[in-house]
Write a protein that holds these residues in place. Structure first.
Motif, PDB file in Angstrom:
ATOM      1  N   LYS A 210       0.834  -1.207   0.000  1.00  0.00           N
ATOM      2  CA  LYS A 210       0.000   0.000   0.000  1.00  0.00           C
ATOM      3  C   LYS A 210       0.865   1.253   0.000  1.00  0.00           C
ATOM      4  CE  LYS A 210      -4.030  -2.053   2.289  1.00  0.00           C
ATOM      5  NZ  LYS A 210      -4.845  -1.995   1.055  1.00  0.00           N
ATOM      6  N   GLU A 211       2.003   1.185   0.683  1.00  0.00           N
ATOM      7  CA  GLU A 211       2.907   2.337   0.745  1.00  0.00           C
ATOM      8  C   GLU A 211       3.479   2.653  -0.638  1.00  0.00           C
ATOM      9  OE1 GLU A 211       4.720   5.554   2.315  1.00  0.00           O
ATOM     10  OE2 GLU A 211       3.305   4.217   3.357  1.00  0.00           O
ATOM     11  N   PHE A 212       3.877   1.609  -1.364  1.00  0.00           N
ATOM     12  CA  PHE A 212       4.460   1.835  -2.692  1.00  0.00           C
ATOM     13  C   PHE A 212       3.404   2.330  -3.679  1.00  0.00           C
ATOM     14  CE2 PHE A 212       5.574   0.306  -6.973  1.00  0.00           C
ATOM     15  CZ  PHE A 212       6.749   1.023  -7.146  1.00  0.00           C
ATOM     16  N   GLN A 213       2.159   1.880  -3.521  1.00  0.00           N
ATOM     17  CA  GLN A 213       1.100   2.298  -4.441  1.00  0.00           C
ATOM     18  C   GLN A 213       0.864   3.805  -4.401  1.00  0.00           C
ATOM     19  OE1 GLN A 213      -2.510  -0.259  -4.533  1.00  0.00           O
ATOM     20  NE2 GLN A 213      -1.306  -1.738  -3.362  1.00  0.00           N
ATOM     21  N   LYS A 214       1.195   4.439  -3.280  1.00  0.00           N
ATOM     22  CA  LYS A 214       1.018   5.885  -3.155  1.00  0.00           C
ATOM     23  C   LYS A 214       2.022   6.660  -4.006  1.00  0.00           C
ATOM     24  CE  LYS A 214      -0.599   5.450   1.649  1.00  0.00           C
ATOM     25  NZ  LYS A 214      -0.273   5.778   3.064  1.00  0.00           N
ATOM     26  N   LYS A 215       3.150   6.043  -4.349  1.00  0.00           N
ATOM     27  CA  LYS A 215       4.201   6.748  -5.084  1.00  0.00           C
ATOM     28  C   LYS A 215       4.675   5.979  -6.319  1.00  0.00           C
ATOM     29  CE  LYS A 215       7.443   4.859  -1.663  1.00  0.00           C
ATOM     30  NZ  LYS A 215       8.422   5.158  -0.606  1.00  0.00           N
ATOM     31  N   MET A 216       3.861   5.026  -6.790  1.00  0.00           N
ATOM     32  CA  MET A 216       4.324   4.160  -7.879  1.00  0.00           C
ATOM     33  C   MET A 216       4.477   4.891  -9.205  1.00  0.00           C
ATOM     34  SD  MET A 216       0.906   1.876  -8.491  1.00  0.00           S
ATOM     35  CE  MET A 216      -0.704   2.646  -8.677  1.00  0.00           C
ATOM     36  N   PHE A 217       3.820   6.051  -9.374  1.00  0.00           N
ATOM     37  CA  PHE A 217       3.933   6.789 -10.631  1.00  0.00           C
ATOM     38  C   PHE A 217       5.016   7.869 -10.595  1.00  0.00           C
ATOM     39  CE2 PHE A 217      -0.636   5.431 -10.836  1.00  0.00           C
ATOM     40  CZ  PHE A 217      -0.466   4.536 -11.885  1.00  0.00           C
ATOM     41  N   ILE A 218       5.775   7.923  -9.496  1.00  0.00           N
ATOM     42  CA  ILE A 218       6.876   8.890  -9.390  1.00  0.00           C
ATOM     43  C   ILE A 218       8.106   8.302 -10.083  1.00  0.00           C
ATOM     44  CG2 ILE A 218       8.396  10.128  -7.797  1.00  0.00           C
ATOM     45  CD1 ILE A 218       6.142  10.055  -5.750  1.00  0.00           C
ATOM     46  N   PRO A 219       8.842   9.119 -10.884  1.00  0.00           N
ATOM     47  CA  PRO A 219      10.014   8.596 -11.602  1.00  0.00           C
ATOM     48  C   PRO A 219      11.038   7.962 -10.680  1.00  0.00           C
ATOM     49  CG  PRO A 219       9.463  10.785 -12.387  1.00  0.00           C
ATOM     50  CD  PRO A 219       8.600  10.536 -11.184  1.00  0.00           C
ATOM     51  N   PHE A 220      11.629   6.854 -11.116  1.00  0.00           N
ATOM     52  CA  PHE A 220      12.729   6.156 -10.462  1.00  0.00           C
ATOM     53  C   PHE A 220      12.339   5.479  -9.147  1.00  0.00           C
ATOM     54  CE2 PHE A 220      14.554   9.864 -12.729  1.00  0.00           C
ATOM     55  CZ  PHE A 220      15.135   9.163 -13.779  1.00  0.00           C
ATOM     56  N   MET A 221      11.034   5.354  -8.903  1.00  0.00           N
ATOM     57  CA  MET A 221      10.577   4.671  -7.701  1.00  0.00           C
ATOM     58  C   MET A 221      10.528   3.157  -7.939  1.00  0.00           C
ATOM     59  SD  MET A 221      10.065   6.427  -5.014  1.00  0.00           S
ATOM     60  CE  MET A 221      10.109   8.168  -4.567  1.00  0.00           C
ATOM     61  N   GLU A 222      11.063   2.402  -7.008  1.00  0.00           N
ATOM     62  CA  GLU A 222      11.011   0.949  -7.084  1.00  0.00           C
ATOM     63  C   GLU A 222      10.713   0.387  -5.703  1.00  0.00           C
ATOM     64  OE1 GLU A 222      13.846  -1.151  -9.861  1.00  0.00           O
ATOM     65  OE2 GLU A 222      14.990   0.669  -9.465  1.00  0.00           O
ATOM     66  N   GLU A 223      10.038  -0.747  -5.674  1.00  0.00           N
ATOM     67  CA  GLU A 223       9.757  -1.398  -4.397  1.00  0.00           C
ATOM     68  C   GLU A 223      10.877  -2.390  -4.109  1.00  0.00           C
ATOM     69  OE1 GLU A 223       5.991  -2.826  -1.811  1.00  0.00           O
ATOM     70  OE2 GLU A 223       5.838  -2.973  -3.983  1.00  0.00           O
ATOM     71  N   HIS A 224      11.744  -2.010  -3.194  1.00  0.00           N
ATOM     72  CA  HIS A 224      12.977  -2.779  -2.965  1.00  0.00           C
ATOM     73  C   HIS A 224      12.760  -4.117  -2.271  1.00  0.00           C
ATOM     74  CE1 HIS A 224      15.359   0.490  -4.498  1.00  0.00           C
ATOM     75  NE2 HIS A 224      14.771   1.326  -3.673  1.00  0.00           N
ATOM     76  N   ARG A 225      11.532  -4.329  -1.745  1.00  0.00           N
ATOM     77  CA  ARG A 225      11.277  -5.627  -1.116  1.00  0.00           C
ATOM     78  C   ARG A 225      11.221  -6.733  -2.167  1.00  0.00           C
ATOM     79  NH1 ARG A 225       6.230  -7.849  -1.594  1.00  0.00           N
ATOM     80  NH2 ARG A 225       4.700  -6.552  -2.678  1.00  0.00           N
ATOM     81  N   VAL A 226      10.981  -6.328  -3.420  1.00  0.00           N
ATOM     82  CA  VAL A 226      10.849  -7.297  -4.504  1.00  0.00           C
ATOM     83  C   VAL A 226      12.168  -7.399  -5.263  1.00  0.00           C
ATOM     84  CG1 VAL A 226       9.606  -7.933  -6.600  1.00  0.00           C
ATOM     85  CG2 VAL A 226       8.411  -6.728  -4.747  1.00  0.00           C
ATOM     86  N   LYS A 227      12.726  -8.590  -5.319  1.00  0.00           N
ATOM     87  CA  LYS A 227      13.981  -8.827  -6.030  1.00  0.00           C
ATOM     88  C   LYS A 227      13.709  -9.641  -7.294  1.00  0.00           C
ATOM     89  CE  LYS A 227      16.288  -6.855  -2.702  1.00  0.00           C
ATOM     90  NZ  LYS A 227      16.898  -5.528  -2.887  1.00  0.00           N
ATOM     91  N   THR A 228      14.195  -9.124  -8.433  1.00  0.00           N
ATOM     92  CA  THR A 228      14.054  -9.846  -9.695  1.00  0.00           C
ATOM     93  C   THR A 228      15.395  -9.847 -10.413  1.00  0.00           C
ATOM     94  OG1 THR A 228      13.509  -7.958 -11.103  1.00  0.00           O
ATOM     95  CG2 THR A 228      11.692  -8.970  -9.884  1.00  0.00           C
ATOM     96  N   ASP A 229      15.497 -10.744 -11.391  1.00  0.00           N
ATOM     97  CA  ASP A 229      16.716 -10.820 -12.192  1.00  0.00           C
ATOM     98  C   ASP A 229      16.703  -9.825 -13.340  1.00  0.00           C
ATOM     99  OD1 ASP A 229      17.678 -12.895 -10.632  1.00  0.00           O
ATOM    100  OD2 ASP A 229      16.654 -14.428 -11.839  1.00  0.00           O
ATOM    101  N   VAL A 230      15.555  -9.162 -13.551  1.00  0.00           N
ATOM    102  CA  VAL A 230      15.420  -8.213 -14.660  1.00  0.00           C
ATOM    103  C   VAL A 230      15.731  -6.808 -14.164  1.00  0.00           C
ATOM    104  CG1 VAL A 230      13.871  -7.317 -16.431  1.00  0.00           C
ATOM    105  CG2 VAL A 230      13.625  -9.678 -15.629  1.00  0.00           C
ATOM    106  N   PRO A 231      16.689  -6.108 -14.783  1.00  0.00           N
ATOM    107  CA  PRO A 231      17.017  -4.748 -14.364  1.00  0.00           C
ATOM    108  C   PRO A 231      15.863  -3.792 -14.629  1.00  0.00           C
ATOM    109  CG  PRO A 231      18.132  -5.273 -16.413  1.00  0.00           C
ATOM    110  CD  PRO A 231      17.520  -6.551 -15.915  1.00  0.00           C
ATOM    111  N   SER A 232      15.756  -2.741 -13.832  1.00  0.00           N
ATOM    112  CA  SER A 232      14.665  -1.782 -13.998  1.00  0.00           C
ATOM    113  C   SER A 232      15.190  -0.362 -13.863  1.00  0.00           C
ATOM    114  CB  SER A 232      13.581  -2.044 -12.945  1.00  0.00           C
ATOM    115  OG  SER A 232      12.602  -1.030 -12.980  1.00  0.00           O
ATOM    116  N   SER A 233      14.616   0.545 -14.663  1.00  0.00           N
ATOM    117  CA  SER A 233      15.012   1.954 -14.588  1.00  0.00           C
ATOM    118  C   SER A 233      14.142   2.712 -13.599  1.00  0.00           C
ATOM    119  CB  SER A 233      14.870   2.602 -15.978  1.00  0.00           C
ATOM    120  OG  SER A 233      13.505   2.633 -16.359  1.00  0.00           O
ATOM    121  N   GLY A 234      13.039   2.092 -13.135  1.00  0.00           N
ATOM    122  CA  GLY A 234      12.123   2.795 -12.241  1.00  0.00           C
ATOM    123  C   GLY A 234      11.269   3.812 -12.976  1.00  0.00           C
TER     124      GLY A 234
END
Length: 275
Positions: A210-234
């Protein structure tokens, strides 16, 4: 004596005026310098943002071309498959060219919403061509539901494609192997030549807090609790929001941790009417 006092008062007044003018000029200079510095910083951030956006969006077609090139070499003697793979490569190359042209226009401040004759079924098929290899690699179950009475509309095909591919790639990225993703397009006719089109992409992946959903459309924001093998620019969701707003549409997001996410996009589009 009186005359001397008057002269001193006059000189003192001139000094005060001079100091006030000097202070005002100094403040004006400081404001001007700060403004210029801020403007240069904004331009720098804008250029970085545009570059990041370009590299982010180019990743999908480049990987797509790489995958079909491999398949092409593996099936070089099968003329039917060679034709199919070359068509897919050509399609992704054109998409890359559209993206580069779009970014180029953005840098010149000419980015505008396109309004041309497009086919929503073709856009759907193009999106599937670009994500199919990712679905296969993770053995993701894909469910489609396309219900269109008027697939030919007037709209911005490039930006709509960017939006859908961005969301689909995010769904794949955050869905575990053997998970599921559904993609539906539904139309509700509003008048004789206007319909409401709803694009819905749902997955059963890790979801968002819920915390990340409040700022998910802000540039370069990523949810660090989630780890993936695919790089992301945020920048993915930021790009999505910007493009949807440019198309005068709306986006609604529902998500729950460890249960998945659902992105719903609504656009009002005029049907393409033959003259």
């Amino acid at each position: 004596m009186v005359c001397m006092v008057e002269v001193q008062k006059y000189s003192f007044s001139l000094l005060i005026i001079f100091l006030v003018v000097f202070i005002l000029l100094s403040l004006s200079l400081i404001v001007y310098l700060v403004f210029n510095k801020t403007k240069r910083k904004k331009n720098y951030i804008k250029n970085i943002d545009l570059f990041s956006r370009l590299t982010h969006d180019l990743r999908s077609p480049i990987t797509n071309i790489e995958g079909y090139t491999y398949l092409l070499k593996e099936n070089i003697n099968d003329i039917d498959k060679v034709k199919i793979y070359l068509t897919k490569i050509e399609s992704s190359t054109k998409y890359m060219n559209f993206l580069v042209n779009d970014i180029f226009e953005l840098t010149k401040g000419k980015n505008q919403v396109g309004n041309s004759r497009i086919n929503l079924k073709e856009i759907y098929n193009f999106c599937m061509d670009n994500i199919n290899c990712y679905l296969l690699s993770k053995k993701i179950k894909f469910v489609k539901d396309v219900q269109l009475t008027n697939p030919w509309v007037m709209g911005d095909g490039l930006h709509l494609t960017q939006v859908l591919i961005n969301i689909l790639m995010n769904a794949i990225k955050y869905t575990n192997e053997n998970g599921s993703i559904s993609f539906s397009i539904k139309e509700i006719e509003e008048s004789i030549n206007l319909s409401s089109y709803t694009f819905k992409i749902k997955d059963n992946g890790c979801g968002m807090s819920k915390e990340f959903q409040k700022k998910m459309f802000i540039p370069f924001m990523e949810e660090h609790r989630v780890k993936t093998d695919v790089p992301s620019s945020g920048l993915g969701l930021y790009i999505v929001k910007q493009l949807i707003e440019q198309m005068q549409g709306e986006i609604v997001v529902e998500s729950e941790e460890n249960k998945g996410s659902c992105f719903t996009i609504r656009l009002m589009l005029h049907h393409f009417m033959n003259e």
